[in-house]
Design a protein around this motif. Structure first.
Motif, PDB file in Angstrom:
ATOM      1  N   LEU A 118       0.835  -1.207   0.000  1.00 55.80           N
ATOM      2  CA  LEU A 118       0.000   0.000   0.000  1.00 55.80           C
ATOM      3  C   LEU A 118       0.869   1.256   0.000  1.00 55.80           C
ATOM      4  CD1 LEU A 118      -2.792  -1.031   2.546  1.00 55.80           C
ATOM      5  CD2 LEU A 118      -2.982  -0.927   0.054  1.00 55.80           C
ATOM      6  N   VAL A 119       1.923   1.253   0.783  1.00 57.84           N
ATOM      7  CA  VAL A 119       2.837   2.401   0.820  1.00 57.84           C
ATOM      8  C   VAL A 119       3.499   2.591  -0.542  1.00 57.84           C
ATOM      9  CG1 VAL A 119       4.979   3.285   1.826  1.00 57.84           C
ATOM     10  CG2 VAL A 119       3.243   2.257   3.295  1.00 57.84           C
ATOM     11  N   ALA A 120       3.878   1.482  -1.191  1.00 55.46           N
ATOM     12  CA  ALA A 120       4.535   1.557  -2.494  1.00 55.46           C
ATOM     13  C   ALA A 120       3.621   2.124  -3.579  1.00 55.46           C
ATOM     14  CB  ALA A 120       5.037   0.167  -2.903  1.00 55.46           C
ATOM     15  N   LEU A 121       2.319   1.996  -3.412  1.00 53.64           N
ATOM     16  CA  LEU A 121       1.374   2.542  -4.386  1.00 53.64           C
ATOM     17  C   LEU A 121       1.198   4.050  -4.250  1.00 53.64           C
ATOM     18  CD1 LEU A 121      -1.404  -0.202  -4.285  1.00 53.64           C
ATOM     19  CD2 LEU A 121      -0.008   0.383  -6.270  1.00 53.64           C
ATOM     20  N   LEU A 122       1.609   4.625  -3.133  1.00 52.92           N
ATOM     21  CA  LEU A 122       1.347   6.040  -2.859  1.00 52.92           C
ATOM     22  C   LEU A 122       1.987   6.999  -3.871  1.00 52.92           C
ATOM     23  CD1 LEU A 122       1.495   6.166   1.040  1.00 52.92           C
ATOM     24  CD2 LEU A 122      -0.510   6.114  -0.452  1.00 52.92           C
ATOM     25  N   PRO A 123       3.241   6.778  -4.345  1.00 51.71           N
ATOM     26  CA  PRO A 123       3.780   7.707  -5.360  1.00 51.71           C
ATOM     27  C   PRO A 123       2.932   7.754  -6.627  1.00 51.71           C
ATOM     28  CG  PRO A 123       5.537   6.390  -4.407  1.00 51.71           C
ATOM     29  CD  PRO A 123       4.262   5.801  -3.905  1.00 51.71           C
ATOM     30  N   GLY A 124       2.469   6.598  -7.105  1.00 48.80           N
ATOM     31  CA  GLY A 124       1.607   6.581  -8.277  1.00 48.80           C
ATOM     32  C   GLY A 124       0.279   7.255  -8.012  1.00 48.80           C
ATOM     33  N   ILE A 125      -0.275   7.050  -6.813  1.00 45.57           N
ATOM     34  CA  ILE A 125      -1.544   7.677  -6.449  1.00 45.57           C
ATOM     35  C   ILE A 125      -1.383   9.195  -6.372  1.00 45.57           C
ATOM     36  CG2 ILE A 125      -3.251   7.912  -4.606  1.00 45.57           C
ATOM     37  CD1 ILE A 125      -2.781   4.928  -4.002  1.00 45.57           C
ATOM     38  N   ALA A 126      -0.270   9.661  -5.811  1.00 45.21           N
ATOM     39  CA  ALA A 126      -0.012  11.101  -5.731  1.00 45.21           C
ATOM     40  C   ALA A 126       0.038  11.729  -7.116  1.00 45.21           C
ATOM     41  CB  ALA A 126       1.293  11.350  -4.974  1.00 45.21           C
ATOM     42  N   ALA A 127       0.724  11.070  -8.057  1.00 46.93           N
ATOM     43  CA  ALA A 127       0.767  11.573  -9.430  1.00 46.93           C
ATOM     44  C   ALA A 127      -0.623  11.534 -10.066  1.00 46.93           C
ATOM     45  CB  ALA A 127       1.758  10.738 -10.248  1.00 46.93           C
ATOM     46  N   TYR A 128      -1.394  10.527  -9.733  1.00 47.15           N
ATOM     47  CA  TYR A 128      -2.771  10.381 -10.222  1.00 47.15           C
ATOM     48  C   TYR A 128      -3.625  11.554  -9.757  1.00 47.15           C
ATOM     49  CZ  TYR A 128      -6.093   6.977 -12.240  1.00 47.15           C
ATOM     50  OH  TYR A 128      -6.982   6.317 -13.042  1.00 47.15           O
TER      51      TYR A 128
ATOM     52  N   LEU B  82      -2.753  14.652 -11.639  1.00 47.46           N
ATOM     53  CA  LEU B  82      -3.193  14.633 -13.032  1.00 47.46           C
ATOM     54  C   LEU B  82      -4.703  14.765 -13.173  1.00 47.46           C
ATOM     55  CD1 LEU B  82      -2.492  14.154 -16.051  1.00 47.46           C
ATOM     56  CD2 LEU B  82      -2.756  11.697 -15.615  1.00 47.46           C
ATOM     57  N   ILE B  83      -5.451  14.024 -12.363  1.00 45.10           N
ATOM     58  CA  ILE B  83      -6.901  13.936 -12.526  1.00 45.10           C
ATOM     59  C   ILE B  83      -7.652  14.750 -11.475  1.00 45.10           C
ATOM     60  CG2 ILE B  83      -8.877  12.365 -12.588  1.00 45.10           C
ATOM     61  CD1 ILE B  83      -7.014  12.137 -14.996  1.00 45.10           C
ATOM     62  N   GLY B  84      -7.153  14.757 -10.267  1.00 41.73           N
ATOM     63  CA  GLY B  84      -7.869  15.404  -9.182  1.00 41.73           C
ATOM     64  C   GLY B  84      -8.218  14.404  -8.098  1.00 41.73           C
ATOM     65  N   PRO B  85      -9.032  14.816  -7.148  1.00 44.98           N
ATOM     66  CA  PRO B  85      -9.307  13.973  -5.964  1.00 44.98           C
ATOM     67  C   PRO B  85     -10.242  12.794  -6.225  1.00 44.98           C
ATOM     68  CG  PRO B  85     -10.571  16.007  -5.855  1.00 44.98           C
ATOM     69  CD  PRO B  85      -9.673  16.136  -7.049  1.00 44.98           C
ATOM     70  N   ALA B  86     -10.723  12.628  -7.457  1.00 46.59           N
ATOM     71  CA  ALA B  86     -11.662  11.533  -7.733  1.00 46.59           C
ATOM     72  C   ALA B  86     -11.074  10.179  -7.378  1.00 46.59           C
ATOM     73  CB  ALA B  86     -12.080  11.552  -9.207  1.00 46.59           C
ATOM     74  N   ILE B  87      -9.778   9.991  -7.633  1.00 46.58           N
ATOM     75  CA  ILE B  87      -9.183   8.687  -7.374  1.00 46.58           C
ATOM     76  C   ILE B  87      -9.168   8.377  -5.888  1.00 46.58           C
ATOM     77  CG2 ILE B  87      -6.826   9.593  -7.289  1.00 46.58           C
ATOM     78  CD1 ILE B  87      -8.038   6.173  -8.625  1.00 46.58           C
ATOM     79  N   ILE B  88      -9.037   9.405  -5.035  1.00 48.05           N
ATOM     80  CA  ILE B  88      -9.088   9.181  -3.588  1.00 48.05           C
ATOM     81  C   ILE B  88     -10.476   8.688  -3.191  1.00 48.05           C
ATOM     82  CG2 ILE B  88      -8.844  10.245  -1.326  1.00 48.05           C
ATOM     83  CD1 ILE B  88      -6.241  10.024  -2.843  1.00 48.05           C
TER      84      ILE B  88
ATOM     85  N   ALA C  75     -11.029  13.493 -19.958  1.00 49.66           N
ATOM     86  CA  ALA C  75     -10.235  14.164 -20.979  1.00 49.66           C
ATOM     87  C   ALA C  75      -9.115  14.969 -20.332  1.00 49.66           C
ATOM     88  CB  ALA C  75     -11.128  15.079 -21.821  1.00 49.66           C
ATOM     89  N   LEU C  76      -8.004  15.091 -21.033  1.00 45.20           N
ATOM     90  CA  LEU C  76      -6.875  15.876 -20.530  1.00 45.20           C
ATOM     91  C   LEU C  76      -7.274  17.339 -20.404  1.00 45.20           C
ATOM     92  CD1 LEU C  76      -3.887  14.355 -22.507  1.00 45.20           C
ATOM     93  CD2 LEU C  76      -4.268  14.242 -20.062  1.00 45.20           C
ATOM     94  N   GLY C  77      -6.818  17.974 -19.363  1.00 44.34           N
ATOM     95  CA  GLY C  77      -7.144  19.371 -19.153  1.00 44.34           C
ATOM     96  C   GLY C  77      -8.475  19.603 -18.478  1.00 44.34           C
ATOM     97  N   LEU C  78      -9.225  18.519 -18.260  1.00 41.69           N
ATOM     98  CA  LEU C  78     -10.521  18.658 -17.596  1.00 41.69           C
ATOM     99  C   LEU C  78     -10.299  18.883 -16.101  1.00 41.69           C
ATOM    100  CD1 LEU C  78     -13.643  18.418 -17.850  1.00 41.69           C
ATOM    101  CD2 LEU C  78     -13.373  15.996 -17.313  1.00 41.69           C
ATOM    102  N   ARG C  79     -10.693  20.032 -15.629  1.00 41.11           N
ATOM    103  CA  ARG C  79     -10.505  20.369 -14.225  1.00 41.11           C
ATOM    104  C   ARG C  79     -11.865  20.475 -13.546  1.00 41.11           C
ATOM    105  NH1 ARG C  79      -5.616  18.783 -12.801  1.00 41.11           N
ATOM    106  NH2 ARG C  79      -4.070  19.458 -14.335  1.00 41.11           N
ATOM    107  N   LEU C  80     -12.155  19.515 -12.703  1.00 42.47           N
ATOM    108  CA  LEU C  80     -13.413  19.506 -11.976  1.00 42.47           C
ATOM    109  C   LEU C  80     -13.131  19.596 -10.484  1.00 42.47           C
ATOM    110  CD1 LEU C  80     -15.253  16.602 -13.864  1.00 42.47           C
ATOM    111  CD2 LEU C  80     -15.551  19.054 -14.230  1.00 42.47           C
ATOM    112  N   SER C  81     -13.998  20.276  -9.780  1.00 42.22           N
ATOM    113  CA  SER C  81     -13.852  20.377  -8.336  1.00 42.22           C
ATOM    114  C   SER C  81     -14.200  19.044  -7.690  1.00 42.22           C
ATOM    115  CB  SER C  81     -14.766  21.469  -7.791  1.00 42.22           C
ATOM    116  OG  SER C  81     -16.125  21.107  -7.976  1.00 42.22           O
ATOM    117  N   LEU C  82     -13.887  18.933  -6.409  1.00 46.74           N
ATOM    118  CA  LEU C  82     -14.225  17.722  -5.678  1.00 46.74           C
ATOM    119  C   LEU C  82     -15.728  17.475  -5.698  1.00 46.74           C
ATOM    120  CD1 LEU C  82     -13.570  15.353  -3.815  1.00 46.74           C
ATOM    121  CD2 LEU C  82     -13.602  16.954  -1.875  1.00 46.74           C
TER     122      LEU C  82
END
Length: 339
Positions: free
Chosen positions: A23-33, A36-42, A142-149
């Protein structure tokens, strides 16, 4: 006096400890995610985790197994996170729940629970959902799509309409579709240089998500949580095939670096093919398993009907694990190999 047989494990090794490190090892990829996308992945990770724990608890209760022991070992959460990271980040909540429950209930517990599943649960969930819900599993933001939480929460919860303009093709899908529609009139170098979806050497932004998975995977290897054979062989199998075709026709085939940092390549290399349950267990077996999984993933993503083939490649190789292990087992000391 009591005696025990080798191997003797001197390190403090437990399922909980190993899963926590994954789980700790996945955190760098999640941070980049998130960048890139926003808080949706959280939000998707939280939904997946809750669904996994509830599904795990239900099956443990039905199987009359101790709840606390297995709910706290972290294995269900690792599966949940891998499912969430493999699914589109703006998937409806119920799709994530269906995928996670399929992984926990069907792929894990119906085969006997932890340590008994012949197939990787996260990949079986991905394969089942992309076959059952192909449209939803293809709706990446889509790239560049910025949506709020709040906006992202509304889409995931089904409180806001899903607009086609919000969806964009993944780098692998964009390249594959453009080459197919171009019918030889377009070439890979031009596409990579002119289309917005592509970045420095792979998908714009997604390069750094893959780099995060690479850093996490190397940390797991440094911590000796995983061994090098399966990841190196997976990277080698995918890169070798990609390199041969790229050298033969660079106008129609992307270079190995593009394929390594696109799609689920590095997530698969360090977090999927290294599964100690569904993967091969012998030294040579891990090399064979990883190499063929990487090669098959490349064939599916380039010539098959799906933009990425990591899940299907891993599941196909899971079928072959008993045969691979049988023919790569070291001889028992004091016994001759059968002729």
């Amino acid at each position: 006096m009591s005696w025990s047989t080798p191997p003797y494990l001197l390190a403090d090794v437990s399922v909980r400890r190993v899963m926590l490190q994954v789980l700790v090892a996945l955190l760098p990829g999640i941070a980049a995610y998130v960048w890139l996308i926003g808080p949706a992945i959280i939000l998707q990770l939280l939904i997946a985790t809750l669904a996994a724990l509830l599904g795990e608890a239900l099956m443990l209760r039905l199987r009359r197994r101790p709840l606390l022991l297995f709910l706290t070992d972290g294995s269900a959460i690792v599966t949940a996170w891998l499912v969430a990271l493999a699914f589109p980040p703006l998937s409806p909540w119920w799709l994530t729940v269906v995928g996670v429950l399929f992984a926990i209930v069907v792929a894990k517990h119906l085969y006997g629970g932890l340590g008994q599943n012949p197939f990787n649960p996260a990949m079986i969930a991905f394969a089942a959902c992309i076959v059952s819900f192909p449209a939803l599993m293809s709706q990446w933001p889509a790239l560049g799509l910025r949506l709020s939480l709040a906006e992202q929460f509304g889409i995931i919860a089904g409180l806001a309409p899903r607009v086609d303009a919000m969806s964009g093709a993944t780098p692998l899908d964009a390249l594959k579709t453009a080459l197919k529609l171009g019918d030889g009139a377009v070439d890979v170098p031009t596409l990579l240089a002119t289309q917005e979806v592509f970045g420095n050497f792979a998908g714009r932004g997604w390069e750094w998500v893959s780099t995060g998975y690479l850093l996490g995977g190397l940390w797991l290897w440094q911590r000796k949580v995983i061994t090098w054979q399966a990841p190196a062989a997976f990277v080698g199998g995918l890169s070798l095939l990609a390199g041969i075709l790229w050298a033969w026709n660079p106008q129609q085939f992307a270079n190995p670096l593009f394929h390594l940092f696109s799609g689920g390549s590095l997530l698969g290399a360090f977090f999927i093919v290294t599964d100690p349950v569904s993967g091969s267990t012998t030294f040579r077996g891990k090399l064979i398993f990883g190499f063929l999984a990487g090669a098959i993933a490349y064939v599916i993503r380039v010539f098959g009907g799906y933009p990425d083939g990591v899940a299907f490649a891993v599941l196909l190789m899971n079928l072959c694990v008993p045969l691979i292990d049988m023919y790569t087992q070291a001889p028992i000391f004091g016994m001759k190999n059968p002729k």
